[in-house]
Enzyme design. Structure first.
Site, PDB file in Angstrom:
ATOM      1  N   TYR A 196      -9.334  -6.962  -1.946  1.00  0.00           N
ATOM      2  CA  TYR A 196      -8.260  -7.711  -2.015  1.00  0.00           C
ATOM      3  C   TYR A 196      -8.234  -8.822  -0.958  1.00  0.00           C
ATOM      4  O   TYR A 196      -8.555  -8.712   0.002  1.00  0.00           O
ATOM      5  CB  TYR A 196      -6.903  -6.846  -1.619  1.00  0.00           C
ATOM      6  CG  TYR A 196      -5.785  -7.399  -1.541  1.00  0.00           C
ATOM      7  CD1 TYR A 196      -5.211  -7.816  -2.766  1.00  0.00           C
ATOM      8  CD2 TYR A 196      -5.119  -7.860  -0.508  1.00  0.00           C
ATOM      9  CE1 TYR A 196      -4.107  -8.700  -2.663  1.00  0.00           C
ATOM     10  CE2 TYR A 196      -4.163  -8.491  -0.252  1.00  0.00           C
ATOM     11  CZ  TYR A 196      -3.521  -8.990  -1.349  1.00  0.00           C
ATOM     12  OH  TYR A 196      -2.322  -9.709  -1.436  1.00  0.00           O
ATOM     13  N   ASP A 248      -7.975   1.904   0.604  1.00  0.00           N
ATOM     14  CA  ASP A 248      -6.735   1.075  -0.085  1.00  0.00           C
ATOM     15  C   ASP A 248      -6.481   1.627  -1.429  1.00  0.00           C
ATOM     16  O   ASP A 248      -7.035   1.656  -2.510  1.00  0.00           O
ATOM     17  CB  ASP A 248      -7.141  -0.313  -0.207  1.00  0.00           C
ATOM     18  CG  ASP A 248      -5.918  -1.265  -0.612  1.00  0.00           C
ATOM     19  OD1 ASP A 248      -4.975  -0.564  -1.272  1.00  0.00           O
ATOM     20  OD2 ASP A 248      -5.879  -2.502  -0.229  1.00  0.00           O
ATOM     21  N   LYS A 286       3.678  -2.482  -4.629  1.00  0.00           N
ATOM     22  CA  LYS A 286       3.000  -2.438  -6.077  1.00  0.00           C
ATOM     23  C   LYS A 286       3.735  -0.985  -6.699  1.00  0.00           C
ATOM     24  O   LYS A 286       4.678  -1.005  -6.815  1.00  0.00           O
ATOM     25  CB  LYS A 286       1.552  -2.494  -5.950  1.00  0.00           C
ATOM     26  CG  LYS A 286       1.107  -3.508  -5.034  1.00  0.00           C
ATOM     27  CD  LYS A 286       1.441  -4.994  -5.525  1.00  0.00           C
ATOM     28  CE  LYS A 286       1.098  -5.789  -4.422  1.00  0.00           C
ATOM     29  NZ  LYS A 286      -0.143  -6.351  -3.899  1.00  0.00           N
ATOM     30  N   ARG A 316      13.851  -0.289  15.618  1.00  0.00           N
ATOM     31  CA  ARG A 316      12.474  -0.649  15.558  1.00  0.00           C
ATOM     32  C   ARG A 316      11.494   0.559  15.958  1.00  0.00           C
ATOM     33  O   ARG A 316      10.575   0.481  15.270  1.00  0.00           O
ATOM     34  CB  ARG A 316      12.311  -1.800  16.553  1.00  0.00           C
ATOM     35  CG  ARG A 316      10.705  -2.267  16.558  1.00  0.00           C
ATOM     36  CD  ARG A 316      10.419  -3.580  17.262  1.00  0.00           C
ATOM     37  NE  ARG A 316      11.156  -3.860  18.459  1.00  0.00           N
ATOM     38  CZ  ARG A 316      10.958  -3.417  19.685  1.00  0.00           C
ATOM     39  NH1 ARG A 316      10.113  -2.527  19.843  1.00  0.00           N
ATOM     40  NH2 ARG A 316      11.682  -3.640  20.509  1.00  0.00           N
TER      41      ARG A 316
HETATM   42  C1  PLP Z   1      -0.798  -6.452  -2.824  1.00  0.00           C
HETATM   43  C2  PLP Z   1      -2.164  -5.609  -2.203  1.00  0.00           C
HETATM   44  C3  PLP Z   1      -2.226  -5.752  -0.759  1.00  0.00           C
HETATM   45  C4  PLP Z   1      -1.383  -6.571   0.416  1.00  0.00           C
HETATM   46  O1  PLP Z   1       0.099  -6.134   0.181  1.00  0.00           O
HETATM   47  P1  PLP Z   1       1.350  -7.004   0.610  1.00  0.00           P
HETATM   48  O2  PLP Z   1       2.462  -5.870   0.437  1.00  0.00           O
HETATM   49  O3  PLP Z   1       1.228  -8.051  -0.492  1.00  0.00           O
HETATM   50  O4  PLP Z   1       1.073  -7.309   1.951  1.00  0.00           O
HETATM   51  C5  PLP Z   1      -3.355  -4.978  -0.216  1.00  0.00           C
HETATM   52  N1  PLP Z   1      -4.247  -4.623  -1.123  1.00  0.00           N
HETATM   53  C6  PLP Z   1      -4.094  -4.405  -2.378  1.00  0.00           C
HETATM   54  C7  PLP Z   1      -4.870  -3.770  -3.455  1.00  0.00           C
HETATM   55  C8  PLP Z   1      -3.085  -5.052  -2.973  1.00  0.00           C
HETATM   56  O5  PLP Z   1      -3.010  -5.122  -4.276  1.00  0.00           O
END
Ligand code: PLP
Length: 375
Positions: free
Chosen positions: A101, A173, A198, A48
């Site tokens: 988001y 982000d 992603k 962890r």
């Molecule tokens: C999918 C996404 C998130 C959240 O991420 P998870 O892996 O689903 O927790 C945050 N910001 C953006 C721009 C995203 O596309």
């Protein structure tokens, strides 16, 4: 080293047992101490706290984003939450994009109200709007560019310059652009955060997230504390998958961008399409900023408004066969999504909006699929 070389080699784990060329996976939860009971020379104690696969992934992320350190999490939301928890204090004010988001917007708008944290939702296409929203209590500006799902473009360097004047921290982000296209830390941002689910993962088979910091300091130590004590850590296998996928990020991104550009051109002006949102189109409101900031690589995401309403949009989404009607993005397979249906109780997307995540299939097959659905 150049980006492509780091994407393959940064953070490689040397295997002293067999000399394996690819990374071994360290599933061990615990690591042997030396004879005096001290922490073993490699510094690992318990997975962890740290694990070799996670350390390797974090070293790769640090190199790619040109940061000082990185922390990997078990999801993008866990990463966003660790960042917010680490720098927020009761009564603080946060500035988020009006097209944020929805998970992060939910976090800021609902889950922090008990600590008296307030927020402003701002259209960041014009940096002046950000400047106007800053108050004495503003602690953090969160940028998302291109934004989700309207592909709004915010000028990161401009917003960072504005934030510096008021001593406000900036987090970007960078999920959609990825460091292959934008390196926010080199433009003045303090943090780059990702949903690794992603484009980093790239194959729709791992949930993950990360925070990369520009400087190692008290705040970055706190983020590390939220990671190791909060415990939302990715498994060694997930770290291994991400490390392996990131090796092909540059070529995937180029292929997805090339396909997306052709599809955006095809849809632009199509009689069944009302509007196309893609920063690579010269008709995009902030195309000039995108051109400069994204080095003319505009990414694999686009949104369209179908002429008509929800019914017509749904019909198009369900008439495709290569494109799957599903949420998420950034994988090698093309996806399409009716955003409004997944935005919960307070949807913001127009009812005729479809978001497309373009994959690496052959462009002729994707175009034929779209043509057939629109006909
Ligand atoms: C999918 C996404 C998130 C959240 O991420 P998870 O892996 O689903 O927790 C945050 N910001 C953006 C721009 C995203 O596309």
């Amino acid at each position: 080293m150049n980006f492509e070389t780091n994407a393959v080699h940064a953070g490689h784990l040397e295997d002293l047992n067999a000399g394996s060329v690819t990374n071994p996976i360290y599933l061990s939860t615990t690591f042997e101490r030396d004879k005096d009971g001290n922490i073993a020379p490699k510094g690992y104690i318990y997975s962890r706290l740290a694990n070799p696969n996670r350390s390797g992934l974090e070293a790769k992320l640090t190199a790619l984003e040109k940061g000082a350190d990185a922390m990997a999490f078990s999801s993008g939301m866990a990463a966003a939450m660790a960042l917010c928890h680490s720098i927020m204090e009761p009564g603080a004010h946060v500035i988020i994009p009006d097209d944020c988001y929805h998970g992060i917007a939910h976090l800021v708008k609902n889950m922090y109200t008990r600590w008296g944290i307030t927020y402003s939702e701002v259209d960041m296409v014009n940096p002046v709007n950000v400047e106007k929203a800053i108050t004495e209590k503003t602690k953090l500006i969160l940028i998302e560019t291109p934004s989700n799902p309207l592909l709004k473009i915010a000028d990161i360097a401009e917003i960072c310059a504005i934030a510096k004047k008021s001593n406000v921290l900036v987090a970007c982000d960078n999920t959609w652009a990825t460091p292959y296209i934008i390196q926010p830390l080199t433009m003045g941002a303090d943090y780059s955060i990702h949903s690794s689910t992603k484009y980093f993962g790239g194959h729709s088979d791992v949930i993950g997230g990360c925070v990369i910091v520009r400087e190692s300091n008290e705040a970055s130590k706190k983020i590390r504390e939220y990671q190791t004590i909060g415990g939302a850590v990715p498994s060694p296998f997930d770290c291994w998958l991400l490390d392996r996928s990131i090796a092909t990020l540059p070529i995937r991104m180029d292929a997805q961008t090339k396909n997306a550009g052709v599809i955006a051109d095809f849809l632009y002006g199509h009689p069944k399409i009302e509007r196309v949102y893609y920063p690579g189109l010269t008709s995009h409101v902030n195309h000039q900023v995108a051109k400069k900031q994204m080095k003319e690589v505009y990414g694999g995401m686009l949104s369209v408004l179908v002429k008509g309403g929800r019914k017509e949009a749904m019909h198009v989404a369900n008439s495709l066969s290569i494109f799957k009607h599903a949420t998420s993005l950034g994988g090698v397979e093309s996806l399409i999504e009716h955003r409004m249906s997944v935005e919960g109780d307070h949807p913001k997307s127009p009812d005729n909006l479809l978001r497309l995540s373009i994959g690496i299939e052959h462009i002729d097959d994707l175009l034929n699929d779209i043509k057939k659905a629109l006909d």
